[in-house]
Design a protein around this motif. Structure first.
Motif: not given
Length: 286
Positions: A204-218
């Motif tokens: 769950e934690r990995a999913g949240v930080v993954q989503g946040l990071w990809v959003a920041v990069v894009l």
């Protein structure tokens, strides 16, 4: 405010702080030097020679910071130049080139593109330097030449996505850190359920930080495409481009991006605020 060489928007206190910080960053992670290279290119392109002189002086401050920290660490650890040479001997630059062009080719979620290979280090460590260099160069050439144009486009594209697209920064991708006992106080030990790969809440934690990071990069890429260029934004963007080029060519891991995550956020903020169109930036440019 004291201006740096009369150049608009520069102040010595901030410039010196940045120079010392850059020296500290390079001492910790040498590839942070991409920031210095980007700054030099932008200043030379401006052809404002006062700024060129100012950057040269600030470069001396950064170099002095690196030298000071290097000397202090050598005294503190007892690792003098001779002992460091023994430690670094198994890792010539060709090692990182051969690793950087290697594909583990696994049909697995943990497939690696251009990652570190301990087996390669062990297989070549006993060779004499000339033989090892030739062998590693041949490995790199065979790996690149064997894929062809389309294969290399796919490989380096996948490598860029692997390096930049991991919001966990491959925190548990290697080594024994994830298997060590928690160093947190007893009252906080429950946090390991989310912070360690084997924890119950890690997915769950990995999913949240993954989503946040990809959003920041894009989002950073999107606003950067629409932003008006200014020297500071251009410097940061060039530094990120330089880091990407380095990581594409040589051995890389997603955690190598961590050192320049603050630069990503600065680009997002400055480009998102309108860069030179923003009132603050406009006042600074006058």
């Amino acid at each position: 405010m004291v201006r740096c060489g009369g150049a608009a928007g520069w102040s010595w206190p901030w410039a010196l702080t940045g120079a010392v910080s850059l020296g500290l960053g390079v001492a910790l992670k040498p590839y942070v030097v991409v920031l210095a290279i980007a700054l030099v290119l932008v200043v030379l392109w401006s052809r404002q020679w006062r700024r060129v002189v100012a950057v040269a002086l600030l470069g001396a401050v950064s170099w002095g910071t690196v030298a000071l920290l290097d000397g202090a660490s050598a005294r503190g650890t007892g690792l003098d130049a001779q002992r460091l040479a023994q430690v670094e001997a198994p890792f010539p630059p060709e090692h990182f080139l051969a690793m950087g062009t290697w594909d583990s080719a696994e049909e697995s979620p943990v497939r690696r593109w251009g990652a570190y290979r301990q087996d390669q280090v062990e297989a070549t460590a006993a060779m004499d330097p000339a033989t090892r260099t030739a062998d590693l160069r041949a490995q790199a050439w065979d790996q690149v030449g064997g894929r062809g144009l389309v294969g290399n486009l796919r490989f380096f594209g996948a490598k860029a996505l692997w390096v930049w697209g991991d919001g966990t920064f491959w925190a548990h991708g290697e080594g024994a850190d994830s298997r060590q006992a928690s160093s947190l106080p007893e009252s906080l030990s429950g946090m390991t359920a989310a912070s360690r790969g084997a924890g119950e809440l890690y997915d769950e934690r990995a999913g949240v930080v993954q989503g946040l990071w990809v959003a920041v990069v894009l989002l950073t890429g999107a606003v950067l495409l629409r932003a008006r260029a200014d020297p500071l934004l251009t410097t940061w963007a060039l530094a990120l481009g330089g880091l990407t080029a380095y990581l594409l060519i040589f051995e890389a891991r997603p955690r190598y991006v961590l050192a320049l995550v603050p630069v990503v956020l600065l680009v997002l903020l400055r480009a998102g605020l309108g860069s030179a169109d923003h009132p603050t930036a406009t006042r600074e440019a006058r």
